[in-house]
Design a protein around this motif. Structure first.
Motif, PDB file in Angstrom:
ATOM      1  N   GLN A   1       8.044 -16.047 -45.090  1.00  0.00           N
ATOM      2  CA  GLN A   1       7.314 -16.712 -44.409  1.00  0.00           C
ATOM      3  C   GLN A   1       7.204 -18.205 -44.477  1.00  0.00           C
ATOM      4  O   GLN A   1       6.755 -19.048 -43.802  1.00  0.00           O
ATOM      5  CB  GLN A   1       5.954 -16.020 -43.784  1.00  0.00           C
ATOM      6  CG  GLN A   1       6.189 -14.637 -43.384  1.00  0.00           C
ATOM      7  CD  GLN A   1       6.946 -14.688 -42.014  1.00  0.00           C
ATOM      8  OE1 GLN A   1       6.713 -15.666 -41.337  1.00  0.00           O
ATOM      9  NE2 GLN A   1       7.703 -13.471 -41.938  1.00  0.00           N
ATOM     10  N   THR A   2       7.073 -18.518 -45.969  1.00  0.00           N
ATOM     11  CA  THR A   2       6.390 -19.872 -46.411  1.00  0.00           C
ATOM     12  C   THR A   2       7.685 -20.680 -47.009  1.00  0.00           C
ATOM     13  O   THR A   2       7.566 -21.708 -47.417  1.00  0.00           O
ATOM     14  CB  THR A   2       5.674 -19.781 -47.230  1.00  0.00           C
ATOM     15  OG1 THR A   2       5.992 -18.981 -48.428  1.00  0.00           O
ATOM     16  CG2 THR A   2       4.351 -19.347 -46.799  1.00  0.00           C
ATOM     17  N   SER A   3       8.999 -19.964 -46.779  1.00  0.00           N
ATOM     18  CA  SER A   3      10.258 -20.677 -47.436  1.00  0.00           C
ATOM     19  C   SER A   3      10.731 -21.546 -46.533  1.00  0.00           C
ATOM     20  O   SER A   3      11.131 -21.511 -45.355  1.00  0.00           O
ATOM     21  CB  SER A   3      11.252 -19.447 -47.774  1.00  0.00           C
ATOM     22  OG  SER A   3      12.550 -20.117 -48.176  1.00  0.00           O
ATOM     23  N   PRO A   4      10.868 -22.886 -46.988  1.00  0.00           N
ATOM     24  CA  PRO A   4      11.535 -23.934 -46.200  1.00  0.00           C
ATOM     25  C   PRO A   4      13.085 -23.625 -46.120  1.00  0.00           C
ATOM     26  O   PRO A   4      13.860 -24.238 -45.129  1.00  0.00           O
ATOM     27  CB  PRO A   4      11.468 -25.224 -47.118  1.00  0.00           C
ATOM     28  CG  PRO A   4      11.353 -24.507 -48.361  1.00  0.00           C
ATOM     29  CD  PRO A   4      10.713 -23.453 -48.490  1.00  0.00           C
TER      30      PRO A   4
ATOM     31  N   GLN B   1       6.191 -11.930 -47.174  1.00  0.00           N
ATOM     32  CA  GLN B   1       5.341 -12.806 -47.373  1.00  0.00           C
ATOM     33  C   GLN B   1       6.124 -14.447 -47.962  1.00  0.00           C
ATOM     34  O   GLN B   1       5.907 -15.566 -47.475  1.00  0.00           O
ATOM     35  CB  GLN B   1       4.040 -12.530 -48.442  1.00  0.00           C
ATOM     36  CG  GLN B   1       3.148 -11.384 -47.896  1.00  0.00           C
ATOM     37  CD  GLN B   1       2.156 -10.666 -49.190  1.00  0.00           C
ATOM     38  OE1 GLN B   1       2.417 -11.155 -50.342  1.00  0.00           O
ATOM     39  NE2 GLN B   1       1.224 -10.100 -48.714  1.00  0.00           N
ATOM     40  N   GLU B   2       6.854 -13.922 -48.728  1.00  0.00           N
ATOM     41  CA  GLU B   2       7.825 -15.156 -49.470  1.00  0.00           C
ATOM     42  C   GLU B   2       8.653 -15.921 -48.540  1.00  0.00           C
ATOM     43  O   GLU B   2       8.540 -17.022 -48.216  1.00  0.00           O
ATOM     44  CB  GLU B   2       8.622 -14.690 -50.617  1.00  0.00           C
ATOM     45  CG  GLU B   2       7.615 -14.410 -51.983  1.00  0.00           C
ATOM     46  CD  GLU B   2       8.457 -13.765 -53.133  1.00  0.00           C
ATOM     47  OE1 GLU B   2       9.795 -13.746 -52.784  1.00  0.00           O
ATOM     48  OE2 GLU B   2       8.053 -13.238 -53.902  1.00  0.00           O
TER      49      GLU B   2
ATOM     50  N   SER C   1       5.917  -8.339 -50.600  1.00  0.00           N
ATOM     51  CA  SER C   1       6.176  -9.792 -51.322  1.00  0.00           C
ATOM     52  C   SER C   1       7.333 -10.402 -50.558  1.00  0.00           C
ATOM     53  O   SER C   1       7.432 -11.518 -50.393  1.00  0.00           O
ATOM     54  CB  SER C   1       6.570  -9.506 -52.816  1.00  0.00           C
ATOM     55  OG  SER C   1       5.650  -8.857 -53.553  1.00  0.00           O
TER      56      SER C   1
END
Length: 212
Positions: free
Chosen positions: A186-189, A183-184, A180
């Motif tokens: 990788q998409t966090s700005p 994965q988190e 988790s």
């Protein structure tokens, strides 16, 4: 042996560990405090050197091996290391003394990370390394991102959990937490994230510096 396995073996065998860190590793293994691999140690030393880190936090002392690698990369840094096991902290103190690291450059805190981290000053550190209590890794990373300055780095070794994270069948608590987390981010700005497969794996997170 596959090409990947051959590369991994070559990297591990080619990494030269300083003698004082190798001695600390031997003592840590005697205590049952599994240290990070030399290859991962070399990586975090490079990151410490590249960032010219001066203030570093380590969650999980583990006999002092990772702390010694961080200070090897940034000899001017001050390290705060946290562990709930007094025996591990004691071994790290001895290893640091043997390496002739000045006492003022290392602060040892006995306690649970979940209790200690909330009391630490935010945006005050260059690097936070998290190597303890895998079940709480997401919580610790959140604290780490709060503690590092803008552009600071959070490092999470062992994040591949011995190959379990890559196995879709594995759904235990630790594996799920690491999966988790990967994965988190990788998409966090809010962060730049990179995952290294060297050794036991190393997740590298650098906070995004706001554009002014």
């Amino acid at each position: 042996m596959s090409g990947y396995e051959a590369n991994e073996r070559f990297v591990q065998e080619s990494t030269v560990e300083p003698e004082h860190i190798a001695r600390a590793r031997a003592h840590a293994l005697e205590l049952g405090a599994a240290p990070i691999s030399p290859a991962v140690g070399a990586q975090i030393a490079v990151l410490a050197a590249a960032s010219r880190a001066l203030n570093v936090v380590e969650v999980g002392t583990g006999g002092g091996v990772s702390g010694l690698w961080l200070l090897h990369g940034s000899p001017r840094a001050t390290l705060t290391t946290i562990d709930s096991e007094p025996e591990h902290l004691g071994a790290a103190r001895a290893a640091f003394a043997e390496a002739r690291i000045p006492a003022a450059r290392a602060r040892f805190i006995t306690g649970r990370a979940a209790d200690v981290l909330p009391r630490m000053n935010e945006a005050s550190y260059d690097i936070v390394l998290i190597d303890a209590d895998a079940e709480g890794v997401i919580e610790y990373v959140e604290h780490g991102l709060r503690l590092v300055r803008a552009g600071g780095t959070v490092l999470v070794p062992r994040v591949l959990a011995g190959g379990a994270v890559a196995d879709p069948v594995r759904r235990d608590t630790v594996t799920t937490a690491y999966r988790s987390l990967i994965q988190e981010v990788q998409t966090s700005p809010a962060v730049f994230g990179a995952l290294s497969t060297t050794g036991e794996g190393l997740l590298q997170l650098t906070t995004v510096t706001p554009i002014t």
